[in-house]
Design an enzyme around this catalytic site. Structure first.
Site, short mmCIF file in Angstrom:
data_model
loop_
_atom_site.label_atom_id
_atom_site.label_comp_id
_atom_site.label_asym_id
_atom_site.label_seq_id
_atom_site.Cartn_x
_atom_site.Cartn_y
_atom_site.Cartn_z
N THR A 296 -32.32 -7.52 16.24
CA THR A 296 -33.67 -7.17 16.65
C THR A 296 -34.65 -8.27 16.26
O THR A 296 -35.53 -8.63 17.05
CB THR A 296 -34.08 -5.81 16.05
OG1 THR A 296 -33.11 -4.84 16.47
CG2 THR A 296 -35.45 -5.38 16.52
N VAL B 87 -26.35 -6.24 11.11
CA VAL B 87 -26.26 -6.84 12.45
C VAL B 87 -27.41 -6.36 13.32
O VAL B 87 -28.04 -7.15 14.03
CB VAL B 87 -24.89 -6.55 13.10
CG1 VAL B 87 -24.85 -7.07 14.53
CG2 VAL B 87 -23.76 -7.16 12.28
N CYS B 88 -27.72 -5.07 13.28
CA CYS B 88 -28.81 -4.52 14.10
C CYS B 88 -30.15 -5.12 13.69
O CYS B 88 -30.98 -5.46 14.53
CB CYS B 88 -28.86 -3.00 14.00
SG CYS B 88 -27.35 -2.19 14.56
N ASP B 89 -30.37 -5.25 12.39
CA ASP B 89 -31.57 -5.87 11.85
C ASP B 89 -31.68 -7.31 12.36
O ASP B 89 -32.71 -7.70 12.91
CB ASP B 89 -31.51 -5.82 10.32
CG ASP B 89 -32.69 -6.49 9.66
OD1 ASP B 89 -33.51 -5.76 9.07
OD2 ASP B 89 -32.80 -7.73 9.69
N SER C 200 -27.91 1.32 14.48
CA SER C 200 -28.96 1.68 13.53
C SER C 200 -29.66 0.44 13.02
O SER C 200 -29.00 -0.52 12.61
CB SER C 200 -28.39 2.46 12.35
OG SER C 200 -29.41 2.71 11.39
#
Length: 169
Positions: free
Chosen positions: A64, A59-61, A54
Protein backbone atom coordinates in the site's frame (compact mmCIF):
# COMPACT_ATOMS: atom_id res chain seq x y z
CA UNK A 1 -10.64 -20.36 -12.36
CA UNK A 2 -7.75 -18.66 -10.64
CA UNK A 3 -5.82 -20.75 -8.13
CA UNK A 4 -3.91 -19.11 -5.29
CA UNK A 5 -2.33 -20.13 -2.04
CA UNK A 6 -2.16 -18.33 1.26
CA UNK A 7 0.81 -19.16 3.47
CA UNK A 8 1.50 -21.95 0.95
CA UNK A 9 -1.90 -23.61 1.42
CA UNK A 10 -4.46 -23.72 -1.42
CA UNK A 11 -7.53 -21.58 -0.82
CA UNK A 12 -10.94 -21.44 -2.45
CA UNK A 13 -11.70 -18.15 -4.16
CA UNK A 14 -15.39 -17.26 -4.14
CA UNK A 15 -16.82 -15.03 -6.84
CA UNK A 16 -16.21 -14.22 -10.45
CA UNK A 17 -12.77 -14.11 -12.03
CA UNK A 18 -12.23 -10.71 -13.63
CA UNK A 19 -10.31 -10.59 -16.91
CA UNK A 20 -8.75 -7.90 -19.05
CA UNK A 21 -11.42 -6.51 -21.36
CA UNK A 22 -14.29 -7.05 -18.91
CA UNK A 23 -16.48 -4.19 -17.76
CA UNK A 24 -15.43 -3.65 -14.17
CA UNK A 25 -18.06 -5.04 -11.80
CA UNK A 26 -19.61 -2.58 -9.38
CA UNK A 27 -19.27 -3.12 -5.64
CA UNK A 28 -20.15 -1.46 -2.36
CA UNK A 29 -17.51 -1.17 0.37
CA UNK A 30 -17.13 1.15 3.35
CA UNK A 31 -14.90 4.20 3.68
CA UNK A 32 -13.10 4.88 6.93
CA UNK A 33 -16.08 6.95 8.11
CA UNK A 34 -18.47 4.01 7.39
CA UNK A 35 -19.98 5.73 4.34
CA UNK A 36 -20.59 3.54 1.28
CA UNK A 37 -18.13 3.62 -1.62
CA UNK A 38 -18.90 2.22 -5.06
CA UNK A 39 -16.98 1.96 -8.31
CA UNK A 40 -19.22 4.70 -9.74
CA UNK A 41 -17.88 7.14 -7.13
CA UNK A 42 -14.64 7.36 -9.13
CA UNK A 43 -16.25 7.32 -12.58
CA UNK A 44 -14.19 9.10 -15.24
CA UNK A 45 -10.90 8.40 -13.47
CA UNK A 46 -8.35 5.67 -14.02
CA UNK A 47 -8.60 3.32 -11.03
CA UNK A 48 -5.91 1.19 -9.41
CA UNK A 49 -7.55 -1.22 -6.99
CA UNK A 50 -5.42 -3.48 -4.83
CA UNK A 51 -7.03 -6.14 -2.65
CA UNK A 52 -4.99 -7.28 0.31
CA UNK A 53 -5.53 -9.72 3.19
CA UNK A 54 -4.84 -7.16 5.96
CA UNK A 55 -3.07 -3.81 6.28
CA UNK A 56 -1.65 -5.11 9.58
CA UNK A 57 0.80 -7.40 7.77
CA UNK A 58 4.23 -6.54 6.40
CA UNK A 59 3.56 -7.25 2.73
CA UNK A 60 0.18 -5.47 2.68
CA UNK A 61 1.68 -2.47 4.49
CA UNK A 62 4.63 -2.30 2.07
CA UNK A 63 2.39 -2.77 -0.97
CA UNK A 64 0.00 0.00 0.00
CA UNK A 65 2.87 2.37 0.77
CA UNK A 66 4.60 1.57 -2.54
CA UNK A 67 1.47 2.05 -4.67
CA UNK A 68 0.68 5.24 -2.73
CA UNK A 69 4.10 6.68 -3.65
CA UNK A 70 3.92 5.49 -7.27
CA UNK A 71 0.42 6.89 -7.86
CA UNK A 72 1.37 10.22 -6.24
CA UNK A 73 4.19 10.60 -8.78
CA UNK A 74 1.91 10.05 -11.79
CA UNK A 75 0.56 13.09 -13.59
CA UNK A 76 -3.09 12.28 -14.17
CA UNK A 77 -6.45 11.65 -12.59
CA UNK A 78 -5.98 8.34 -10.77
CA UNK A 79 -8.06 6.95 -7.92
CA UNK A 80 -6.15 4.41 -5.81
CA UNK A 81 -8.03 2.04 -3.52
CA UNK A 82 -6.75 -0.63 -1.18
CA UNK A 83 -9.53 -3.03 -0.25
CA UNK A 84 -9.37 -5.39 2.72
CA UNK A 85 -11.74 -6.83 5.29
CA UNK A 86 -10.03 -4.84 8.03
CA UNK A 87 -12.57 -2.75 9.92
CA UNK A 88 -12.83 0.87 8.73
CA UNK A 89 -11.59 2.09 12.14
CA UNK A 90 -8.45 -0.03 11.87
CA UNK A 91 -7.85 1.22 8.33
CA UNK A 92 -8.15 4.83 9.49
CA UNK A 93 -5.64 4.19 12.31
CA UNK A 94 -3.25 2.51 9.86
CA UNK A 95 -3.40 5.48 7.47
CA UNK A 96 -2.77 7.95 10.30
CA UNK A 97 0.16 5.94 11.69
CA UNK A 98 1.65 5.44 8.22
CA UNK A 99 1.15 9.06 7.17
CA UNK A 100 -0.73 7.89 4.09
CA UNK A 101 -3.26 10.23 2.53
CA UNK A 102 -3.29 9.42 -1.21
CA UNK A 103 -4.87 6.00 -0.99
CA UNK A 104 -8.50 5.33 -0.22
CA UNK A 105 -8.52 2.39 2.17
CA UNK A 106 -11.92 0.77 2.01
CA UNK A 107 -13.40 -2.13 3.92
CA UNK A 108 -15.22 -5.12 2.48
CA UNK A 109 -15.89 -6.67 5.89
CA UNK A 110 -19.65 -6.20 5.86
CA UNK A 111 -20.86 -7.80 2.61
CA UNK A 112 -17.74 -9.06 0.81
CA UNK A 113 -19.20 -7.24 -2.20
CA UNK A 114 -15.82 -6.49 -3.76
CA UNK A 115 -14.39 -9.89 -2.85
CA UNK A 116 -17.16 -11.76 -4.62
CA UNK A 117 -17.46 -9.36 -7.59
CA UNK A 118 -13.72 -9.64 -8.31
CA UNK A 119 -13.22 -13.27 -7.26
CA UNK A 120 -10.79 -12.56 -4.41
CA UNK A 121 -12.79 -13.70 -1.36
CA UNK A 122 -10.83 -16.53 0.30
CA UNK A 123 -13.49 -18.80 1.77
CA UNK A 124 -11.24 -20.60 4.26
CA UNK A 125 -10.22 -17.50 6.22
CA UNK A 126 -12.72 -14.76 5.21
CA UNK A 127 -9.94 -12.55 3.88
CA UNK A 128 -9.31 -11.11 0.43
CA UNK A 129 -6.63 -12.59 -1.79
CA UNK A 130 -3.87 -10.30 -2.99
CA UNK A 131 -4.75 -8.96 -6.43
CA UNK A 132 -4.39 -5.79 -8.49
CA UNK A 133 -6.85 -4.36 -11.00
CA UNK A 134 -6.54 -1.34 -13.28
CA UNK A 135 -9.74 0.12 -14.71
CA UNK A 136 -9.78 2.81 -17.40
CA UNK A 137 -11.96 5.90 -17.51
CA UNK A 138 -14.67 4.00 -19.40
CA UNK A 139 -14.89 1.31 -16.71
CA UNK A 140 -13.06 -1.40 -18.66
CA UNK A 141 -10.53 -3.62 -16.90
CA UNK A 142 -7.13 -3.12 -18.54
CA UNK A 143 -4.90 -5.03 -16.10
CA UNK A 144 -5.40 -7.94 -13.73
CA UNK A 145 -2.99 -9.74 -11.45
CA UNK A 146 -4.13 -12.42 -9.04
CA UNK A 147 -0.95 -12.92 -7.02
CA UNK A 148 -0.36 -16.71 -6.87
CA UNK A 149 0.85 -16.72 -3.24
CA UNK A 150 -0.93 -14.39 -0.84
CA UNK A 151 2.23 -13.54 1.08
CA UNK A 152 4.10 -12.43 -2.07
CA UNK A 153 4.27 -8.96 -3.59
CA UNK A 154 2.43 -8.05 -6.78
CA UNK A 155 4.21 -6.89 -9.94
CA UNK A 156 4.36 -3.18 -9.09
CA UNK A 157 5.99 -2.10 -12.34
CA UNK A 158 3.42 -3.85 -14.55
CA UNK A 159 0.52 -2.36 -12.59
CA UNK A 160 1.93 1.18 -12.74
CA UNK A 161 2.67 0.77 -16.46
CA UNK A 162 -0.98 -0.26 -16.92
CA UNK A 163 -2.13 2.87 -15.05
CA UNK A 164 0.05 5.06 -17.28
CA UNK A 165 -1.23 3.32 -20.41
CA UNK A 166 -4.85 3.85 -19.30
CA UNK A 167 -4.13 7.52 -18.70
CA UNK A 168 -2.71 7.82 -22.24
CA UNK A 169 -5.88 6.36 -23.83
Amino acid sequence: MVQVTFINKPVTLVGNEVKVGDQAPDFTVLANDMSPVTLKDSEGKVRLIASVPSLDTGVCDAETRRFNEEVASIDGDVAFYTVSVDLPFAQRRWCAAAGIDGVHTVSDYRELSFGEAYGVYMKENRLLARAVFVINREGQVTYVEYVPEGTSHPNYEAAIDAVKAALAE
